[in-house]
Design an enzyme around this catalytic site. Structure first.
Site, PDB file in Angstrom:
ATOM      1  N   LYS A 119       5.525   4.130 -16.016  1.00 12.80           N
ATOM      2  CA  LYS A 119       4.957   4.363 -14.683  1.00 12.80           C
ATOM      3  C   LYS A 119       6.080   4.394 -13.648  1.00 12.80           C
ATOM      4  CE  LYS A 119       0.457   2.516 -15.885  1.00 12.80           C
ATOM      5  NZ  LYS A 119      -0.401   1.356 -16.041  1.00 12.80           N
TER       6      LYS A 119
ATOM      7  N   GLN B 297      -1.071  -4.567 -13.935  1.00 13.87           N
ATOM      8  CA  GLN B 297      -1.254  -4.107 -15.312  1.00 13.87           C
ATOM      9  C   GLN B 297      -2.201  -5.050 -16.058  1.00 13.87           C
ATOM     10  OE1 GLN B 297       0.182  -1.219 -16.713  1.00 13.87           O
ATOM     11  NE2 GLN B 297      -1.218  -1.701 -18.379  1.00 13.87           N
TER      12      GLN B 297
ATOM     13  N   ASP C 180      -5.697   2.249  -9.061  1.00 13.94           N
ATOM     14  CA  ASP C 180      -6.358   2.215 -10.369  1.00 13.94           C
ATOM     15  C   ASP C 180      -7.863   2.482 -10.241  1.00 13.94           C
ATOM     16  OD1 ASP C 180      -5.153   2.018 -12.820  1.00 13.94           O
ATOM     17  OD2 ASP C 180      -4.960  -0.169 -12.806  1.00 13.94           O
TER      18      ASP C 180
END
Ligand code: NDP
Length: 292
Positions: free
Chosen positions: A53, A97, A120
């Site tokens: 990422k 995460q 997200d």
């Protein structure tokens, strides 16, 4: 034989368009979108995801920050970091995460992220906005699935779509997106009766199950589009192999188009994260989001 939907190539093209959009925002608005990724613990797969990422964020010209915290970090300390990032004007996207260690309440963490920076798309506010047809930051993998389906099929209006799986991170949001595209959506799950018959009615199948090669070719309506979200590691002929939730060999003989695993939906997830970060930065700064 089905046409292969090349997610790797599509994601590369999307990243090029995102890079151009970022360059335009820098010159026209002095805006450099920035993404902060938080990793708690030492999970090897998560470390690889986070490194990828960060690499791709920098490659498209955006700012990237990685916050690596030890596994024993307290929930209070993690929430304090999220709050700090919420208040940092140079940060436009925040991603924690998953999974986080068991002593931390993941829902509490996700809902502490400012919805405007929730790239997200897991905050209840964004989930609610999506399901009520309002502008929202939408989860990355579902966004990637629908981009690939539209790239292959064009207008999805009126198609019968069957989503196999009802998780909060894939099944439910992808179903909402398909509803917004005017599909007739069926969501199947582990308690659904006669899954093969349900799938046989689908013009568009999205498989997000986590069961290697479960969906067989004789479940697929001839000519249907198959988007396989599954990433399953199996042993075959003494070797490790990645396979999807669809039995590719039998499905590709019947489907009109199909995503491979790997190289289908997988590469779309990070590209959509970058896409969401640009959208979040533009919304926060009050500028029109460029075409990507
Ligand atoms: P979950 O385990 O959270 O959800 C799986 C869903 O599949 C559940 O709704 C479950 O039903 C349903 N299911 C399980 N077994 C069956 C069955 N036999 N018949 C019908 N439905 C069944 O998985 P995720 O949604 O998180 O992920 C799904 C897959 O997608 C995984 O392989 C994962 O690795 C992959 N994935 C890939 C991503 C990417 O490409 N970047 C990102 C995220 C996920 P029930 O609700 O009844 O239990």
């Amino acid at each position: 034989m089905a046409k292969l939907i090349d997610g790797k190539a599509f994601a590369e093209g999307l990243r090029v368009r995102i890079g151009a959009a970022v360059a335009g925002l820098k010159s026209a608005h002095r805006l450099t979108p920035g993404l902060a990724v938080v990793l708690v613990g030492e999970d090897p797969a998560s470390k690889v995801y986070v490194a990828n990422k960060a690499k791709q964020t920098v490659e498209v010209g955006m700012n990237s920050w990685e916050h690596k915290l030890p596994a024993e970090t307290s929930e209070a300390d993690l929430l304090a970091l999220v709050t700090k990032l919420n208040n940092d004007p140079s940060v436009h996207g925040i991603l924690v995460q998953m999974p986080v260690p068991k002593h931390i309440d993941s829902a509490k963490v996700l809902n502490t992220i400012d919805p405007a920076k929730d790239v997200d798309g897991f905050h209840v506010v964004n989930v609610g906005r999506l399901s009520t047809g309002q502008e929202a930051l939408v989860a990355c993998t579902p966004t990637g699935c629908v981009m690939l389906a539209k790239h292959q099929l064009g207008d999805l209006t009126g198609l019968n779509a069957v989503v196999i799986g009802r998780s909060n991170i894939v099944g439910k949001p992808v179903a909402q997106l398909l509803l917004a595209e005017n599909c007739t959506v069926t969501i199947a799950h582990s308690k659904s009766k006669d899954l093969p018959a349900i799938v046989r009615g689908a013009d568009l199948v999205i498989a997000a199950v986590g069961r290697p090669e479960m969906v067989k070719g004789d479940w697929i309506k001839p000519g249907a589009c198959v988007i396989d979200v599954g990433i399953n590691r199996i042993e075959r002929d003494g070797k490790g192999k990645l396979v999807g939730d669809c039995d590719f060999a039998s499905c590709e003989k019947v489907a009109g188009s199909i995503t491979p695993v790997p190289g289908g939906v997988g590469p779309m997830t990070i590209a959509c994260l970058l896409y969401n970060t640009v959208r979040a930065a533009c919304a926060i700064k009050g500028v029109t989001t460029p075409e990507m």
